[in-house]
Structures are given as structure tokens and as C-alpha cells.
Write a protein that holds these residues in place. Structure first.
Motif, PDB file in Angstrom:
ATOM      1  N   UNK A  42       8.542  -8.902   5.075  1.00 39.05           N
ATOM      2  CA  UNK A  42       8.399  -9.191   6.504  1.00 39.05           C
ATOM      3  C   UNK A  42       8.892  -8.077   7.414  1.00 39.05           C
ATOM      4  N   UNK A  43       8.955  -6.856   6.919  1.00 36.47           N
ATOM      5  CA  UNK A  43       9.374  -5.721   7.754  1.00 36.47           C
ATOM      6  C   UNK A  43       8.221  -5.331   8.682  1.00 36.47           C
ATOM      7  N   UNK A  44       8.505  -4.577   9.761  1.00 33.08           N
ATOM      8  CA  UNK A  44       7.400  -4.097  10.623  1.00 33.08           C
ATOM      9  C   UNK A  44       6.377  -3.310   9.798  1.00 33.08           C
ATOM     10  N   UNK A  45       6.863  -2.507   8.835  1.00 35.41           N
ATOM     11  CA  UNK A  45       5.954  -1.762   7.972  1.00 35.41           C
ATOM     12  C   UNK A  45       5.093  -2.724   7.152  1.00 35.41           C
ATOM     13  N   UNK A  51      -2.251  -5.938   7.421  1.00 34.74           N
ATOM     14  CA  UNK A  51      -3.532  -5.843   8.145  1.00 34.74           C
ATOM     15  C   UNK A  51      -4.551  -5.033   7.349  1.00 34.74           C
ATOM     16  N   UNK A  52      -4.105  -3.912   6.790  1.00 36.21           N
ATOM     17  CA  UNK A  52      -5.020  -3.067   5.999  1.00 36.21           C
ATOM     18  C   UNK A  52      -5.465  -3.804   4.738  1.00 36.21           C
ATOM     19  N   UNK A  53      -4.512  -4.425   4.068  1.00 29.50           N
ATOM     20  CA  UNK A  53      -4.854  -5.099   2.799  1.00 29.50           C
ATOM     21  C   UNK A  53      -5.815  -6.254   3.044  1.00 29.50           C
ATOM     22  N   UNK A  54      -5.601  -7.009   4.107  1.00 30.14           N
ATOM     23  CA  UNK A  54      -6.471  -8.168   4.363  1.00 30.14           C
ATOM     24  C   UNK A  54      -7.914  -7.720   4.572  1.00 30.14           C
TER      25      UNK A  54
END
Ligand code: ADP
Length: 216
Positions: A42-45, A51-54
Motif C-alpha cells: 500500500x505504498x505510494x509506489x 495501475x500499470x499492472x491492472x
């Protein structure tokens, strides 16, 4: 022993990575797993990675290097690794090679697993019902296969040119694929860095007896 597994989604990188790492007593480092762990943290990274993986897009190189480099360097200091899912782009491969030279942890071999696209898609859809990974939907699977063909597949020629590529048909049962990898690795010709390569062959011969040969 330092090996890369290069393969499209669904070819069985994870399965073969685990099997080979257990036999060779080195660590299995799966790029996708490390990135998903960051998402779970759950880090900002992690939010960016999600988002990219989804979408089935590649995560930006800087994030990938930040997440993976410590694990790879640590594994290299402890006998080696089977690295699956990294590098996935030519810039990743060239930067990883530079780091490898600097730290004197260059690669022994790259294993390329290939299978027909219909087989890959069918495996990923079957896995979706078992594991429920967010990127195992029909549309995202199609996109991941396109990303592989466009961006990652050129690495096959890159490693072949370096003389360290072995290509194995992944459209067979997992134990046959492992056996085939073992055979192909032992056939790698000993070129310039013959000493390192012959050590690799000796190690492969030591564990080769444990793997049944596929029926011919
Ligand atoms: P698969 O190979 O089935 O797509 P992975 O778990 O290896 O599964 O990768 C899942 C996702 O993680 C990729 O679609 C991508 O978003 C991200 N990823 C994994 N490895 C890398 C990498 N080396 N560079 C950029 N993104 C990566």
C-alpha cells in the motif's frame, strides 16, 4: 548460478523458476511477484504499480530497478538466482548488464520459453478462475501478449547474439519442460568465458540425474 527466464505470459516462468531454483539451491526472484508485494504494502509506489499492472502495461523502468535491484544483488551474493520476468525491455537488459559487469555478477544463461498464443491464453484464463489475478481477464491478457511481442521478444535476439540463449518449447508438461531446460543448458557451448561456462555445465550435470528425461 545466475539465470534469466524470458517468456510470454502463461508460458510457465513462475513454475519453472521455482523448480530450477529448488534444484540449483539459488533464489527464485519473480519480478511480477515483487511488484505485486509492493502493491499489497500500500505504498505510494505500490499504488502507481497497481495501475500499470491492472492495464497489462509495463511498470516504468526506474520503479522496476528500485524494487528489484536490492533482491538481485543480495541473491547474487548468496549463490545466485533464477530471475523471472526481468528484464522485459532492451533498456532494462542493457542497464542490468552494466550493473552486472560493475558488480561482477554477469549472467550464465537466459532460458526462453515459447508456446503458441492459443495455449498461453487458455492457460491464463484457466489460472484466472483459480487465482483471481486482476490482470488475467481476456482483454488484459491480449494486451499483455501484445506487449510481450512488441517489447520483450526482441530480447531473444539480444541474448542469442550474446551466445547465452537456450530456447525451450513450453507446450509440454512442466516436468518435461524442466528436463528440456536442463538438457539445453548442458549443451551451451563453452566460448570465450569458458571457465565460467564449464562450471555451469558441471553444476547442471550434478543435478541432471534428478530430472526424468521426457519420452522421445
Ligand atoms: P506475466 O508474465 O504473466 O504477465 P508477471 O507476474 O511476470 O506475469 O508480470 C505481471 C505484470 O507486472 C506485468 O504485466 C507488468 O505490469 C509488471 N512487470 C513484471 N515484470 C516487469 C518488468 N520487468 N518491467 C516492467 N513491468 C513488469
Amino acid at each position: 548460478m545466475r539465470l534469466l527466464l524470458l517468456a510470454p505470459p502463461g508460458a510457465g516462468k513462475g513454475t519453472q523458476g521455482e523448480r530450477l531454483a529448488a534444484r540449483l539451491a539459488v533464489r527464485h526472484i519473480a519480478a511480477g511477484d515483487l511488484l505485486r508485494a509492493e502493491v499489497r504494502a500500500g505504498t505510494p509506489r505500490g499504488d502507481q504499480i497497481a495501475e500499470y499492472q491492472a492495464r497489462g502495461d509495463l511498470v516504468p523502468d526506474q520503479i522496476v530497478f528500485d524494487v528489484l535491484t536490492p533482491a538481485v544483488v543480495e541473491a547474487a551474493a548468496h549463490g545466485g538466482y533464477i530471475l523471472d520476468g526481468f528484464p522485459r525491455t532492451l533498456p532494462q537488459a542493457t542497464r542490468a548488464a552494466e550493473i552486472g559487469v560493475q558488480l561482477d555478477v554477469t549472467l550464465d544463461a537466459t532460458v526462453y520459453l515459447y508456446a503458441p498464443e492459443a495455449v498461453l491464453t487458455q492457460r491464463l484464463l484457466a489460472r484466472a478462475s483459480q487465482e483471481g489475478r486482476a490482470d488475467d481477464t481476456a482483454g488484459v491478457i491480449r494486451h499483455r501478449l501484445e506487449v510481450f511481442a512488441e517489447t520483450t521478444e526482441p530480447l531473444v535476439a539480444y541474448y542469442r547474439k550474446r551466445g547465452i540463449l537456450v530456447a525451450v518449447d513450453a507446450d509440454q508438461p512442466p516436468e518435461s519442460v524442466t528436463a528440456q531446460i536442463q538438457v539445453r543448458l548442458s549443451e551451451l557451448t563453452p566460448p570465450r568465458n569458458g571457465l565460467r561456462r564449464s562450471r555451469l555445465c558441471a553444476r547442471i550435470r550434478r543435478w541432471a540425474w534428478m530430472i526424468p528425461r521426457s519420452p522421445s
